[in-house]
Design an enzyme around this catalytic site. Structure first.
Site, PDB file in Angstrom:
ATOM      1  N   ASP A 176       0.868  -1.169   0.000  1.00  0.00           N
ATOM      2  CA  ASP A 176       0.000   0.000   0.000  1.00  0.00           C
ATOM      3  C   ASP A 176       0.909   1.223   0.000  1.00  0.00           C
ATOM      4  OD1 ASP A 176      -2.356   1.498   0.248  1.00  0.00           O
ATOM      5  OD2 ASP A 176      -2.314   1.420   2.433  1.00  0.00           O
TER       6      ASP A 176
ATOM      7  N   ASP B  36       0.702   5.327   0.120  1.00  0.00           N
ATOM      8  CA  ASP B  36      -0.181   6.471   0.341  1.00  0.00           C
ATOM      9  C   ASP B  36       0.587   7.770   0.164  1.00  0.00           C
ATOM     10  OD1 ASP B  36      -2.413   4.923   1.025  1.00  0.00           O
ATOM     11  OD2 ASP B  36      -1.846   4.844   3.140  1.00  0.00           O
TER      12      ASP B  36
HETATM   13  N1  ROI Z   1      -2.914  -0.669  10.006  1.00  0.00           N
HETATM   14  C1  ROI Z   1      -1.592  -0.572  10.088  1.00  0.00           C
HETATM   15  N2  ROI Z   1      -1.018  -0.853  11.256  1.00  0.00           N
HETATM   16  N3  ROI Z   1      -0.816  -0.187   9.041  1.00  0.00           N
HETATM   17  C2  ROI Z   1      -1.365   0.116   7.839  1.00  0.00           C
HETATM   18  O1  ROI Z   1      -0.634   0.463   6.893  1.00  0.00           O
HETATM   19  C3  ROI Z   1      -2.769   0.037   7.709  1.00  0.00           C
HETATM   20  N4  ROI Z   1      -3.410   0.334   6.546  1.00  0.00           N
HETATM   21  C4  ROI Z   1      -4.732   0.246   6.428  1.00  0.00           C
HETATM   22  C5  ROI Z   1      -5.626  -0.145   7.586  1.00  0.00           C
HETATM   23  C6  ROI Z   1      -6.403  -1.385   7.236  1.00  0.00           C
HETATM   24  C7  ROI Z   1      -6.550   1.010   7.872  1.00  0.00           C
HETATM   25  N5  ROI Z   1      -4.875  -0.451   8.771  1.00  0.00           N
HETATM   26  C8  ROI Z   1      -3.523  -0.360   8.836  1.00  0.00           C
HETATM   27  O2  ROI Z   1      -5.299   0.516   5.274  1.00  0.00           O
END
Ligand code: ROI
Length: 168
Positions: free
Chosen positions: A101, A103
């Site tokens: 992911d 961002d």
């Molecule tokens: N929780 C953690 N610890 N790290 C993340 O990158 C992360 N990303 C998300 C959600 C599911 C909200 N929780 C997360 O998208």
């Protein structure tokens, strides 16, 4: 002169450390951009929020600092291409476990409200796994619309974030 941007990296499927490392190599090759630094890696429990599945594996998170000439949406396209290249399927399920992911957390001092992109990234203030690595790279940072990073850190819920790299 390019903009200074911060990108959050997260993974909780497959081999998270290898995927973050690979993503950093790909960030270093973004056109019109220069990777200026990255935080250490942090292990973090999945953030609980309404609608978030609770039975996910722990995440590995980090933040990268990039100087770029790309526009916000061109950068977003490039980040999504890297995610796709590392096997992420965007099937409409939010918050599903994912191999990678990326961002776009901050784009210079800009505030962006666009159907595809909200900057600063929403939820930044609640996310220890974003604020702590960000503070490693830029302790004096001012988050547009939200104030000094230091003040956000002081108010952020403590969730047991664990630094997994002692040094590099
Ligand atoms: N929780 C953690 N610890 N790290 C993340 O990158 C992360 N990303 C998300 C959600 C599911 C909200 N929780 C997360 O998208």
């Amino acid at each position: 002169m390019g903009q200074i941007v911060y990108i959050g990296l997260g993974s909780n499927l497959g081999d998270p450390a290898a995927q973050l490392q690979r993503a950093l190599e790909q960030l270093a090759r973004l056109p019109g951009s220069r990777l200026q630094g990255r935080s250490r890696f942090y292990r973090s429990r999945p953030l609980q929020a309404p609608g978030v599945p609770e039975d996910q594996p722990d995440y590995l998170n980090a933040v990268a600092r990039v100087e770029t000439d790309l526009s916000p949406l061109m950068l977003l396209d490039a980040l999504q291409a890297i995610e796709a290249e590392q096997g992420r399927v965007r099937d409409g399920r939010r918050w599903a476990p994912r191999p990678l992911d990326l961002d776009l957390l901050l784009y210079g001092a800009e505030v962006i409200q666009h159907p595809r992109l909200t900057v600063p990234h929403p939820g930044i203030a609640q996310r220890d796994f974003v604020l702590h690595p960000l503070a490693e790279l830029a302790p004096e940072l001012e988050i547009p619309g939200l104030g000094p990073l230091e003040a956000l850190l002081a108010r952020c819920p403590v969730r047991g974030l664990q630094r997994v790299e002692v040094s590099r």
